[in-house]
Design a protein around this motif. Structure first.
Motif, PDB file in Angstrom:
ATOM      1  N   MET A   1      -6.368  -3.168  27.532  1.00  0.00           N
ATOM      2  CA  MET A   1      -6.442  -3.741  26.208  1.00  0.00           C
ATOM      3  C   MET A   1      -7.687  -4.591  26.063  1.00  0.00           C
ATOM      4  O   MET A   1      -8.034  -5.363  26.956  1.00  0.00           O
ATOM      5  CB  MET A   1      -5.207  -4.608  25.948  1.00  0.00           C
ATOM      6  N   GLU A   2      -8.371  -4.449  24.944  1.00  0.00           N
ATOM      7  CA  GLU A   2      -9.530  -5.270  24.639  1.00  0.00           C
ATOM      8  C   GLU A   2      -9.289  -6.019  23.332  1.00  0.00           C
ATOM      9  O   GLU A   2      -8.434  -5.627  22.538  1.00  0.00           O
ATOM     10  CB  GLU A   2     -10.786  -4.398  24.523  1.00  0.00           C
ATOM     11  N   TRP A   3     -10.039  -7.075  23.103  1.00  0.00           N
ATOM     12  CA  TRP A   3      -9.840  -7.866  21.905  1.00  0.00           C
ATOM     13  C   TRP A   3     -11.147  -8.504  21.463  1.00  0.00           C
ATOM     14  O   TRP A   3     -12.081  -8.681  22.243  1.00  0.00           O
ATOM     15  CB  TRP A   3      -8.778  -8.943  22.135  1.00  0.00           C
ATOM     16  N   LYS A   4     -11.167  -8.845  20.173  1.00  0.00           N
ATOM     17  CA  LYS A   4     -12.339  -9.489  19.596  1.00  0.00           C
ATOM     18  C   LYS A   4     -11.897 -10.343  18.424  1.00  0.00           C
ATOM     19  O   LYS A   4     -11.014  -9.939  17.652  1.00  0.00           O
ATOM     20  CB  LYS A   4     -13.351  -8.454  19.104  1.00  0.00           C
ATOM     21  N   GLN A   5     -12.467 -11.534  18.291  1.00  0.00           N
ATOM     22  CA  GLN A   5     -12.204 -12.386  17.143  1.00  0.00           C
ATOM     23  C   GLN A   5     -13.406 -12.428  16.221  1.00  0.00           C
ATOM     24  O   GLN A   5     -14.544 -12.325  16.665  1.00  0.00           O
ATOM     25  CB  GLN A   5     -11.854 -13.813  17.581  1.00  0.00           C
ATOM     26  N   MET A   6     -13.124 -12.586  14.914  1.00  0.00           N
ATOM     27  CA  MET A   6     -14.163 -12.709  13.899  1.00  0.00           C
ATOM     28  C   MET A   6     -13.825 -13.920  13.036  1.00  0.00           C
ATOM     29  O   MET A   6     -12.720 -14.001  12.494  1.00  0.00           O
ATOM     30  CB  MET A   6     -14.197 -11.462  13.009  1.00  0.00           C
ATOM     31  N   ALA A   7     -14.756 -14.856  12.907  1.00  0.00           N
ATOM     32  CA  ALA A   7     -14.539 -16.008  12.033  1.00  0.00           C
ATOM     33  C   ALA A   7     -14.833 -15.587  10.598  1.00  0.00           C
ATOM     34  O   ALA A   7     -15.920 -15.101  10.291  1.00  0.00           O
ATOM     35  CB  ALA A   7     -15.440 -17.173  12.445  1.00  0.00           C
ATOM     36  N   VAL A   8     -13.847 -15.750   9.720  1.00  0.00           N
ATOM     37  CA  VAL A   8     -13.974 -15.252   8.348  1.00  0.00           C
ATOM     38  C   VAL A   8     -13.594 -16.335   7.344  1.00  0.00           C
ATOM     39  O   VAL A   8     -12.816 -17.240   7.638  1.00  0.00           O
ATOM     40  CB  VAL A   8     -13.098 -14.006   8.117  1.00  0.00           C
ATOM     41  N   GLY A   9     -14.153 -16.209   6.142  1.00  0.00           N
ATOM     42  CA  GLY A   9     -13.751 -17.062   5.035  1.00  0.00           C
ATOM     43  C   GLY A   9     -14.392 -18.433   5.037  1.00  0.00           C
ATOM     44  O   GLY A   9     -15.126 -18.797   5.967  1.00  0.00           O
ATOM     45  N   PRO A  10     -14.118 -19.226   4.002  1.00  0.00           N
ATOM     46  CA  PRO A  10     -14.776 -20.522   3.829  1.00  0.00           C
ATOM     47  C   PRO A  10     -14.430 -21.543   4.897  1.00  0.00           C
ATOM     48  O   PRO A  10     -15.205 -22.474   5.130  1.00  0.00           O
ATOM     49  CB  PRO A  10     -14.296 -20.981   2.445  1.00  0.00           C
ATOM     50  N   VAL A  11     -13.277 -21.409   5.548  1.00  0.00           N
ATOM     51  CA  VAL A  11     -12.937 -22.350   6.616  1.00  0.00           C
ATOM     52  C   VAL A  11     -12.991 -21.691   7.994  1.00  0.00           C
ATOM     53  O   VAL A  11     -12.499 -22.236   8.981  1.00  0.00           O
ATOM     54  CB  VAL A  11     -11.553 -22.989   6.378  1.00  0.00           C
ATOM     55  N   GLN A  12     -13.614 -20.503   8.058  1.00  0.00           N
ATOM     56  CA  GLN A  12     -13.900 -19.819   9.323  1.00  0.00           C
ATOM     57  C   GLN A  12     -12.669 -19.675  10.221  1.00  0.00           C
ATOM     58  O   GLN A  12     -12.660 -20.074  11.393  1.00  0.00           O
ATOM     59  CB  GLN A  12     -15.013 -20.563  10.071  1.00  0.00           C
ATOM     60  N   ALA A  13     -11.619 -19.112   9.661  1.00  0.00           N
ATOM     61  CA  ALA A  13     -10.437 -18.770  10.451  1.00  0.00           C
ATOM     62  C   ALA A  13     -10.728 -17.515  11.270  1.00  0.00           C
ATOM     63  O   ALA A  13     -11.482 -16.638  10.843  1.00  0.00           O
ATOM     64  CB  ALA A  13      -9.230 -18.541   9.537  1.00  0.00           C
ATOM     65  N   ASN A  14     -10.108 -17.435  12.423  1.00  0.00           N
ATOM     66  CA  ASN A  14     -10.342 -16.299  13.310  1.00  0.00           C
ATOM     67  C   ASN A  14      -9.384 -15.152  13.011  1.00  0.00           C
ATOM     68  O   ASN A  14      -8.164 -15.288  13.173  1.00  0.00           O
ATOM     69  CB  ASN A  14     -10.155 -16.718  14.770  1.00  0.00           C
ATOM     70  N   ALA A  15      -9.935 -14.032  12.562  1.00  0.00           N
ATOM     71  CA  ALA A  15      -9.190 -12.778  12.534  1.00  0.00           C
ATOM     72  C   ALA A  15      -9.413 -12.093  13.879  1.00  0.00           C
ATOM     73  O   ALA A  15     -10.481 -12.229  14.481  1.00  0.00           O
ATOM     74  CB  ALA A  15      -9.679 -11.882  11.403  1.00  0.00           C
ATOM     75  N   ALA A  16      -8.411 -11.389  14.359  1.00  0.00           N
ATOM     76  CA  ALA A  16      -8.535 -10.753  15.674  1.00  0.00           C
ATOM     77  C   ALA A  16      -8.217  -9.272  15.598  1.00  0.00           C
ATOM     78  O   ALA A  16      -7.337  -8.844  14.841  1.00  0.00           O
ATOM     79  CB  ALA A  16      -7.613 -11.430  16.682  1.00  0.00           C
ATOM     80  N   LEU A  17      -8.942  -8.508  16.398  1.00  0.00           N
ATOM     81  CA  LEU A  17      -8.670  -7.092  16.606  1.00  0.00           C
ATOM     82  C   LEU A  17      -8.317  -6.890  18.065  1.00  0.00           C
ATOM     83  O   LEU A  17      -8.985  -7.419  18.952  1.00  0.00           O
ATOM     84  CB  LEU A  17      -9.895  -6.246  16.253  1.00  0.00           C
ATOM     85  N   ILE A  18      -7.257  -6.135  18.304  1.00  0.00           N
ATOM     86  CA  ILE A  18      -6.828  -5.787  19.656  1.00  0.00           C
ATOM     87  C   ILE A  18      -6.733  -4.274  19.713  1.00  0.00           C
ATOM     88  O   ILE A  18      -6.178  -3.661  18.802  1.00  0.00           O
ATOM     89  CB  ILE A  18      -5.446  -6.391  19.962  1.00  0.00           C
ATOM     90  N   TRP A  19      -7.271  -3.678  20.762  1.00  0.00           N
ATOM     91  CA  TRP A  19      -7.215  -2.222  20.819  1.00  0.00           C
ATOM     92  C   TRP A  19      -7.072  -1.727  22.251  1.00  0.00           C
ATOM     93  O   TRP A  19      -7.316  -2.452  23.212  1.00  0.00           O
ATOM     94  CB  TRP A  19      -8.456  -1.613  20.157  1.00  0.00           C
ATOM     95  N   ASN A  20      -6.633  -0.475  22.357  1.00  0.00           N
ATOM     96  CA  ASN A  20      -6.451   0.149  23.661  1.00  0.00           C
ATOM     97  C   ASN A  20      -7.431   1.302  23.836  1.00  0.00           C
ATOM     98  O   ASN A  20      -8.291   1.541  22.984  1.00  0.00           O
ATOM     99  CB  ASN A  20      -5.002   0.607  23.849  1.00  0.00           C
ATOM    100  N   GLU A  21      -7.275   2.018  24.934  1.00  0.00           N
ATOM    101  CA  GLU A  21      -8.216   3.093  25.241  1.00  0.00           C
ATOM    102  C   GLU A  21      -8.118   4.249  24.252  1.00  0.00           C
ATOM    103  O   GLU A  21      -9.053   5.054  24.130  1.00  0.00           O
ATOM    104  CB  GLU A  21      -7.993   3.605  26.671  1.00  0.00           C
ATOM    105  N   ASN A  22      -7.008   4.341  23.537  1.00  0.00           N
ATOM    106  CA  ASN A  22      -6.833   5.388  22.537  1.00  0.00           C
ATOM    107  C   ASN A  22      -7.305   4.976  21.149  1.00  0.00           C
ATOM    108  O   ASN A  22      -7.101   5.715  20.181  1.00  0.00           O
ATOM    109  CB  ASN A  22      -5.362   5.800  22.468  1.00  0.00           C
ATOM    110  N   LYS A  23      -7.896   3.770  21.066  1.00  0.00           N
ATOM    111  CA  LYS A  23      -8.429   3.223  19.809  1.00  0.00           C
ATOM    112  C   LYS A  23      -7.333   2.793  18.848  1.00  0.00           C
ATOM    113  O   LYS A  23      -7.605   2.516  17.677  1.00  0.00           O
ATOM    114  CB  LYS A  23      -9.364   4.229  19.112  1.00  0.00           C
ATOM    115  N   GLU A  24      -6.067   2.783  19.317  1.00  0.00           N
ATOM    116  CA  GLU A  24      -5.018   2.177  18.510  1.00  0.00           C
ATOM    117  C   GLU A  24      -5.255   0.678  18.486  1.00  0.00           C
ATOM    118  O   GLU A  24      -5.708   0.096  19.478  1.00  0.00           O
ATOM    119  CB  GLU A  24      -3.650   2.499  19.100  1.00  0.00           C
TER     120      GLU A  24
END
Length: 213
Positions: free
Chosen positions: A1-24
């Motif tokens: 499993m891999e993961w990545k956070q992205m700071a978004v919006g005016p107060v820079q909240a972290n959205a996260a993506l988590i994925w596996n080897e099958n790209k799910e």
């Protein structure tokens, strides 16, 4: 499993993506900038299976409906905040002039308590961590050694408790009883700011140093 956070919006909240080897993939707290999150998903050729919400404050839910409709990905939210997605006074968007009022569709699935969950090939544990908000939860991926703590625990800080339903004593109990008991090497991916570890927060977080239950 891999993961990545992205700071978004005016107060820079972290959205996260988590994925596996099958790209799910799982999406956690898509708070704003839905187009940007969507472009990242498409660039990485991910296939979102679900959207997980640590809680339903405006800065964590602003892009929910766009991503839900784009990928037909069901939304999971704690039952204590079941009506927050549609109510700007509860999700806080009505209280902050920097954002428009946010009113979206209800969650597809309500989390009723703690326990193990499986979505596709992802196995994780839901931990109830209220205090910042009544329905705050954390998502613990034991095999990947990471917990997504939402706005309960930050690097060197804790979540605010002055919004509707906030309770500092309850938050400190949540952190102590649900998060600090995780293995010390566990990565803490917070709702704002950079990642930290349970060990670091146990020893260095000034809000946790010496508090009693």
């Amino acid at each position: 499993m891999e993961w990545k956070q992205m700071a978004v919006g005016p107060v820079q909240a972290n959205a996260a993506l988590i994925w596996n080897e099958n790209k799910e993939a799982l999406v956690i707290d898509p708070g704003a900038e839905g187009g940007r999150i969507k472009r990242k998903i498409e660039k990485m050729e991910l296939k979102p299976l679900a959207i997980l919400l640590t809680h339903a404050h405006f800065d964590h839910i602003g892009a929910v409906d766009l991503l839900r409709e784009t990928y037909q990905a069901p939304v999971y939210l704690h039952a204590y905040e079941s009506n927050w997605l549609s109510d700007p006074s509860l999700n806080g968007s009505k209280l902050f002039p920097v954002v428009d009022n946010i009113s979206g569709k209800p969650a597809d699935h309500l989390i009723e308590g703690e326990g193990d969950m499986t979505i596709g090939s992802f196995n994780f544990t839901v931990l109830e961590t209220p205090g910042h908000s009544p329905g705050s939860v954390s998502f613990y991926f034991k095999d990947a050694n990471i917990v997504f703590s939402g706005d309960a625990l930050f690097a060197g800080s804790i979540g605010r408790t002055d919004l509707p339903g906030g309770n500092q004593k309850q938050l400190l109990k949540s952190i102590h009883n649900r998060l600090l008991v995780l293995p010390e090497h566990t990565i803490v991916a917070s709702g704002h700011g950079g990642a930290t570890t349970i060990e670091t927060e146990m020893t260095e977080n000034p809000f946790l140093n010496g508090f009693s239950l």
